[in-house]
Scaffold this active site. Structure first.
Site, PDB file in Angstrom:
ATOM      1  N   ARG A   3       8.411   4.909  -5.800  1.00  0.00           N
ATOM      2  CA  ARG A   3       7.141   4.557  -5.135  1.00  0.00           C
ATOM      3  C   ARG A   3       6.623   3.177  -5.574  1.00  0.00           C
ATOM      4  O   ARG A   3       5.411   2.966  -5.735  1.00  0.00           O
ATOM      5  CB  ARG A   3       6.044   5.616  -5.386  1.00  0.00           C
ATOM      6  N   SER A  60       1.289  12.880  -1.193  1.00  0.00           N
ATOM      7  CA  SER A  60       1.166  13.156  -2.626  1.00  0.00           C
ATOM      8  C   SER A  60       0.027  12.345  -3.237  1.00  0.00           C
ATOM      9  O   SER A  60      -0.082  11.140  -3.004  1.00  0.00           O
ATOM     10  CB  SER A  60       2.451  12.789  -3.359  1.00  0.00           C
ATOM     11  N   GLU A  65      -0.379   8.071  -6.792  1.00  0.00           N
ATOM     12  CA  GLU A  65       0.599   7.604  -5.793  1.00  0.00           C
ATOM     13  C   GLU A  65      -0.140   7.044  -4.580  1.00  0.00           C
ATOM     14  O   GLU A  65       0.237   6.020  -4.035  1.00  0.00           O
ATOM     15  CB  GLU A  65       1.516   8.755  -5.357  1.00  0.00           C
TER      16      GLU A  65
HETATM   17  C1  FAD Z   1       2.064  15.291   5.012  1.00  0.00           C
HETATM   18  C2  FAD Z   1       2.575  14.059   4.274  1.00  0.00           C
HETATM   19  C3  FAD Z   1       3.797  14.116   3.638  1.00  0.00           C
HETATM   20  C4  FAD Z   1       4.279  13.008   2.935  1.00  0.00           C
HETATM   21  N1  FAD Z   1       5.493  13.100   2.317  1.00  0.00           N
HETATM   22  C5  FAD Z   1       5.991  12.016   1.692  1.00  0.00           C
HETATM   23  C6  FAD Z   1       7.282  12.053   1.073  1.00  0.00           C
HETATM   24  O1  FAD Z   1       7.973  13.063   1.085  1.00  0.00           O
HETATM   25  N2  FAD Z   1       7.718  10.947   0.449  1.00  0.00           N
HETATM   26  C7  FAD Z   1       7.000   9.784   0.425  1.00  0.00           C
HETATM   27  O2  FAD Z   1       7.476   8.799  -0.141  1.00  0.00           O
HETATM   28  N3  FAD Z   1       5.783   9.729   0.992  1.00  0.00           N
HETATM   29  C8  FAD Z   1       5.266  10.793   1.623  1.00  0.00           C
HETATM   30  N4  FAD Z   1       4.028  10.721   2.213  1.00  0.00           N
HETATM   31  C9  FAD Z   1       3.224   9.482   2.061  1.00  0.00           C
HETATM   32  C10 FAD Z   1       3.421   8.424   3.140  1.00  0.00           C
HETATM   33  O3  FAD Z   1       3.859   9.022   4.349  1.00  0.00           O
HETATM   34  C11 FAD Z   1       4.407   7.336   2.698  1.00  0.00           C
HETATM   35  O4  FAD Z   1       3.978   6.668   1.536  1.00  0.00           O
HETATM   36  C12 FAD Z   1       4.621   6.303   3.814  1.00  0.00           C
HETATM   37  O5  FAD Z   1       5.696   5.474   3.487  1.00  0.00           O
HETATM   38  C13 FAD Z   1       3.386   5.437   4.054  1.00  0.00           C
HETATM   39  O6  FAD Z   1       3.631   4.716   5.226  1.00  0.00           O
HETATM   40  P1  FAD Z   1       2.464   4.194   6.164  1.00  0.00           P
HETATM   41  O7  FAD Z   1       3.094   3.305   7.161  1.00  0.00           O
HETATM   42  O8  FAD Z   1       1.661   5.318   6.705  1.00  0.00           O
HETATM   43  O9  FAD Z   1       1.632   3.336   5.140  1.00  0.00           O
HETATM   44  P2  FAD Z   1       0.064   3.386   4.865  1.00  0.00           P
HETATM   45  O10 FAD Z   1      -0.290   4.721   4.338  1.00  0.00           O
HETATM   46  O11 FAD Z   1      -0.659   2.901   6.068  1.00  0.00           O
HETATM   47  O12 FAD Z   1      -0.054   2.331   3.695  1.00  0.00           O
HETATM   48  C14 FAD Z   1       0.501   2.599   2.422  1.00  0.00           C
HETATM   49  C15 FAD Z   1       0.655   1.278   1.669  1.00  0.00           C
HETATM   50  O13 FAD Z   1       1.617   0.484   2.354  1.00  0.00           O
HETATM   51  C16 FAD Z   1       1.021  -0.752   2.761  1.00  0.00           C
HETATM   52  N5  FAD Z   1       1.600  -1.077   4.081  1.00  0.00           N
HETATM   53  C17 FAD Z   1       1.547  -0.361   5.221  1.00  0.00           C
HETATM   54  N6  FAD Z   1       2.209  -1.009   6.201  1.00  0.00           N
HETATM   55  C18 FAD Z   1       2.673  -2.150   5.651  1.00  0.00           C
HETATM   56  C19 FAD Z   1       3.416  -3.258   6.147  1.00  0.00           C
HETATM   57  N7  FAD Z   1       3.842  -3.343   7.419  1.00  0.00           N
HETATM   58  N8  FAD Z   1       3.701  -4.267   5.290  1.00  0.00           N
HETATM   59  C20 FAD Z   1       3.306  -4.227   3.997  1.00  0.00           C
HETATM   60  N9  FAD Z   1       2.594  -3.213   3.464  1.00  0.00           N
HETATM   61  C21 FAD Z   1       2.292  -2.193   4.302  1.00  0.00           C
HETATM   62  C22 FAD Z   1      -0.474  -0.493   2.818  1.00  0.00           C
HETATM   63  O14 FAD Z   1      -1.208  -1.686   2.674  1.00  0.00           O
HETATM   64  C23 FAD Z   1      -0.642   0.455   1.642  1.00  0.00           C
HETATM   65  O15 FAD Z   1      -0.666  -0.254   0.446  1.00  0.00           O
HETATM   66  C24 FAD Z   1       3.522  11.805   2.906  1.00  0.00           C
HETATM   67  C25 FAD Z   1       2.291  11.755   3.576  1.00  0.00           C
HETATM   68  C26 FAD Z   1       1.818  12.869   4.265  1.00  0.00           C
HETATM   69  C27 FAD Z   1       0.494  12.776   4.973  1.00  0.00           C
END
Ligand code: FAD
Length: 292
Positions: free
Chosen positions: A160, A209, A280
Site C-alpha cells: 500500500r 480497509s 491505510e
Molecule cells: C469494499 C472495498 C474493498 C476494498 N478492497 C481492497 C483490497 O482488497 N485491496 C486494496 O488494495 N484496496 C481495497 N480497497 C481500497 C481501494 O479500493 C483501493 O485503495 C483503490 O486502489 C483506490 O482506488 P481509487 O481510484 O478509488 O482511489 P481513491 O480512493 O479515489 O484515492 C486513493 C488515493 O489515490 C490517489 N489517487 C486516486 N487517483 C489517482 C490518480 N489518477 N493519480 C494519482 N493518485 C490518485 C488519491 O489522491 C488518494 O491518495 C477496497 C475498498 C472498498 C470500498
C-alpha cells in the site's frame, strides 16, 4: 475545461462522507489535465486526484484544493497484444472485463478492488496475493512541472505504498498481462467474489480497509475484534459487525465520527497488544488522527 465550485466529496467517495471541494475539474485529455494543473498553480491551490474514492475519507468542512477526477480519454482503455493501456481514471472492473474479453489474465485480483487504474498505482492496491506491482509496466505521472513516464521500479511499490506525492496525477497506466482463456478468468473472479462476500461488508458504504495489517499474528481486523469493537458506533459510523477493519456509514456518518472510531481502535490495539496501527485509508482535507 470547466472548473466547478461547491462539489461535495460525499458524492465522490464510496463511504459517502465529505464537504465541498474548493474547486473540481474533470479533465478528459492530457492537455486539459495540464491546463487544470497550471490553473491550480496560478491560484496557489494544491491538487488532489480522486479515482472512485474507494479509499478516501474527506473532511466534513471540505478541502481547499483543486480535486480532479479523470474522464474521457483519461479513463479509456486500449489493448496492444499483451499490454493493456488504461487511462488513470479507468475503473478496475472495466479494465478486468476488457482484459477478459481479449483473453488476457493477470487482473483477476482487481475484481476485489473497487477503484481505478491510477488510484491503484498510488496505493499499490492488491488482493489475494497479487498487487499492482506484479502487473504494472510503467505509469505516466503528471504534475505542474510536466509529464514523465515512471517505471515499475521507479514507483517503488510496496505494501500500500508508492513514491507518488499527493499532487502527482497518474494519467496513463500500462499493465503487462498473460494469455488466459476467458472462461478460466470468469471462474477465478467468481471464486474471489464469493470469498469476499463471505467475509466483508460488500453491500455497505465503506472506504475499504481502515488500517494496514501490522507485523503481528493477528491482522488489523482480528485485532480490533479482539478489542471488543465489532459493532461499536460513533454517530452514524459503525465498526463493521462483519469485518472489524471496515467502518460502515450506517446513515449520516461524518468524517469526525469515522475518525473517532479510528482513534479508539488505535488506542485499544495499543493498550491491549502494544501495536500502533497504521492507517491505510487516505485522508483528504484537514483531518488528522490524534497521537497514541
Ligand atoms: C469494499 C472495498 C474493498 C476494498 N478492497 C481492497 C483490497 O482488497 N485491496 C486494496 O488494495 N484496496 C481495497 N480497497 C481500497 C481501494 O479500493 C483501493 O485503495 C483503490 O486502489 C483506490 O482506488 P481509487 O481510484 O478509488 O482511489 P481513491 O480512493 O479515489 O484515492 C486513493 C488515493 O489515490 C490517489 N489517487 C486516486 N487517483 C489517482 C490518480 N489518477 N493519480 C494519482 N493518485 C490518485 C488519491 O489522491 C488518494 O491518495 C477496497 C475498498 C472498498 C470500498
Amino acid at each position: 475545461m470547466k472548473i466547478e465550485e461547491g462539489v461535495r466529496l460525499e458524492r465522490l467517495t464510496t463511504v459517502g462522507v465529505g464537504g465541498p471541494a474548493r474547486a473540481f475539474g474533470r479533465p478528459e485529455t492530457l492537455a486539459e489535465l495540464r491546463d487544470s494543473l497550471a490553473w491550480a498553480a496560478e491560484q496557489d491551490l494544491p491538487v488532489r486526484p480522486v479515482g472512485l474514492g474507494s479509499n478516501l475519507l474527506a473532511a466534513d468542512e471540505g478541502v481547499e484544493a483543486l480535486v480532479v477526477r479523470l474522464q474521457g480519454e483519461l479513463a479509456g482503455i486500449e489493448i496492444h497484444e499483451d499490454l493493456l493501456v488504461a487511462g488513470g481514471g479507468a475503473a478496475n472492473a472495466v479494465c478486468l472485463h476488457r482484459a477478459r474479453d481479449a483473453g488476457l489474465g493477470g487482473l483477476e485480483f482487481a475484481c476485489a478492488i473497487p477503484g481505478t487504474a491510477g488510484g491503484g498505482v498510488r496505493m499499490n492496491a492488491g488482493a489475494y496475493g497479487t498487487e499492482w506491482k506484479d502487473v504494472l509496466v510503467r505509469a505516466l505521472v503528471v504534475d505542474a512541472r510536466g509529464a514523465e513516464w515512471r517505471s515499475n521500479e521507479e514507483l517503488d511499490l510496496s505494501y500500500r505504498h508508492s513514491v507518488l506525492a499527493p499532487g502527482q496525477v497518474v494519467a496513463v497506466v500500462e499493465f503487462r498481462l498473460t494469455p488466459r482463456p476467458a472462461e478460466e478468468i470468469r471462474a477465478t473472479v467468481a471464486e474471489m467474489q464469493a470469498r469476499r462476500k463471505e467475509t466483508q461488508p460488500t453491500n455497505k458504504r465503506t472506504f475499504g480497509s481502515v488500517f494496514k495489517n501490522p507485523s503481528h499474528d493477528l491482522g488489523a481486523g482480528r485485532m480490533i475484534e479482539a478489542c471488543g469493537l465489532k459493532g461499536h458506533r460513533v454517530g452514524g459510523a459503525v465498526i463493521s459487525p462483519r469485518h472489524a477493519n471496515f467502518i460502515e456509514n450506517a446513515g449520516g456518518a461524518t468524517a469526525r465520527d469515522a475518525l473517532a472510531l479510528m482513534a479508539e481502535a488505535r488506542r485499544r490495539a495499543h493498550d491491549q497488544f502494544g501495536v500502533v496501527l497504521e492507517r491505510e485509508v487516505e485522508l483528504l482535507g484537514d483531518l488528522e488522527l490524534p497521537p497514541i
